[in-house]
Write an enzyme that holds these catalytic residues in place. Structure first.
Site, PDB file in Angstrom:
ATOM      1  N   TYR A 184       0.853  -1.182   0.000  1.00 25.41           N
ATOM      2  CA  TYR A 184       0.000   0.000   0.000  1.00 25.41           C
ATOM      3  C   TYR A 184       0.896   1.242   0.000  1.00 25.41           C
ATOM      4  O   TYR A 184       1.623   1.483   0.965  1.00 25.41           O
ATOM      5  CB  TYR A 184      -0.905   0.043   1.226  1.00 25.41           C
ATOM      6  CG  TYR A 184      -1.924  -1.067   1.330  1.00 25.41           C
ATOM      7  CD1 TYR A 184      -2.227  -1.879   0.247  1.00 25.41           C
ATOM      8  CD2 TYR A 184      -2.596  -1.298   2.529  1.00 25.41           C
ATOM      9  CE1 TYR A 184      -3.160  -2.892   0.356  1.00 25.41           C
ATOM     10  CE2 TYR A 184      -3.533  -2.303   2.642  1.00 25.41           C
ATOM     11  CZ  TYR A 184      -3.813  -3.109   1.561  1.00 25.41           C
ATOM     12  OH  TYR A 184      -4.736  -4.102   1.681  1.00 25.41           O
TER      13      TYR A 184
ATOM     14  N   GLY B 162     -17.697   1.713  -0.636  1.00 28.96           N
ATOM     15  CA  GLY B 162     -18.388   2.963  -0.337  1.00 28.96           C
ATOM     16  C   GLY B 162     -19.791   3.064  -0.880  1.00 28.96           C
ATOM     17  O   GLY B 162     -20.566   3.939  -0.455  1.00 28.96           O
TER      18      GLY B 162
END
Length: 333
Positions: free
Chosen positions: A56, A215
């Protein structure tokens, strides 16, 4: 916040914080302090489980996220559990926004990865070390033996596997007990429910990533929302296409109704449904804003009765919905 136990003895907050998005949101060096303050704010809200990975990061710093997490948590290390991952790299020759993953779980690679993660995270041990993806070229027994060695050396205390199959999990667990799996799971991504009986048999926890379908299930995105294809992964996700928006309209409407009945938000209902389903599930939403972290934390206090849970499951089994990134929308029964 309430706590849950993963595996035999890893006690964590009922919700964890997925930290991947902090690097992409705050890539500029001058913005790093904003990310660090947000992560620390999550601690004040009761979060103790913080999820990152060696992959990441940003184009300029592929390991940026571990450094962010390490900096944010260094002063409260004894009060939190740090999760990170090994075993993949991105195919940098690809021009796709979501670049293909190349697995690599060779013992020498794992050894190099854990040392790098410990250094960047500013810690002497990792609380939960996940194999990021299965490597078809390395037997699960080989990986598990390396994990057993790392536990004996004190470099990690627990380990897990992400996006795992039953066969791989059983073979690895027989060599070194697995504390948790980390798989995609949400109201729109339920195919891993088939693994629940195995997890219960082996006493393995479930860390759920993308618990709100990246989301979508927050209800915060409407028709016409656009995502930058150069910067935002959602630009390539089927649930955010015009076709997906049309197909998911009824699901979002019903989710809004359920939220109103419980005096909650759609995001809280999505998380509460997951928390009430199994006591060993720990969602890790990737919120960056403190107000969203506070909202998500409130889901741990929402109780759904068995009848309400069954009602939601029936709705999810029968209502139209689009595919989601990482798989297809499927019914669990």
């Amino acid at each position: 916040m309430k706590t849950r136990t993963l595996g035999a003895d890893l006690t964590v907050s009922s919700l964890g914080l997925g930290c991947m998005g902090f690097s992409h949101a705050y890539g500029a060096p001058t913005e790093k302090n904003k990310a660090i303050r947000s992560i620390r704010a999550a601690c004040d809200l009761g979060y103790t489980l913080f999820d990152t990975a060696e992959t990441y990061g940003t184009a300029t710093d592929p390991h940026d996220n571990e450094r962010l997490v390490g900096e944010a948590l260094k002063d409260i290390r004894s009060n939190v559990q740090i999760v990170t991952k090994f075993g993949i790299r991105f195919d940098e020759t690809s021009t796709a926004m979501n670049k293909p993953l190349i697995p690599d779980a060779r013992p020498e690679t794992i050894r190099a990865s854990v040392e790098g993660s410990l250094r960047r995270l500013r810690t002497d041990h990792i609380d939960l070390y996940f194999q990021h993806r299965m490597d078809p070229n390395v037997e699960p027994e080989t990986v598990a033996q390396v994990m057993a060695d790392l536990i004996r050396e004190g470099k990690i205390t627990h380990w897990g596997i992400s996006e795992v199959t039953e066969d791989y999990l059983r073979r690895a667990h027989a060599v070194c007990p697995v504390t948790a799996v980390q798989n995609r799971y949400s109201m729109m991504a339920r195919w891993h429910e088939a693994l629940f009986p195995v997890l219960e048999e082996l006493h393995v926890g479930f860390v759920a990533f993308s618990p709100m379908a990246n989301g979508l299930l927050t209800g915060a995105y409407g028709r016409g929302d656009k995502f930058d294809p150069k910067l935002d992964y959602r630009s390539a996700m089927p649930q955010f296409t015009p076709e997906g928006e049309k197909k998911n309209g009824e699901l979002l409407r019903i989710l809004g109704v359920l939220a109103e009945e419980k005096h909650a938000t759609p995001a809280q209902i999505s998380l509460a449904w997951m928390l009430c389903k199994k006591p060993y599930i720990v969602p890790i939403p990737g919120s960056r804003k403190v107000e969203r972290m506070r909202e998500n934390a409130g889901a741990a206090d929402i109780v759904l009765s068995p009848a309400e849970e069954a009602q939601i499951d029936h709705i999810l089994d029968t209502i139209p919905m689009s595919a989601v990134f990482g798989g297809t929308a499927v019914k669990s029964r």
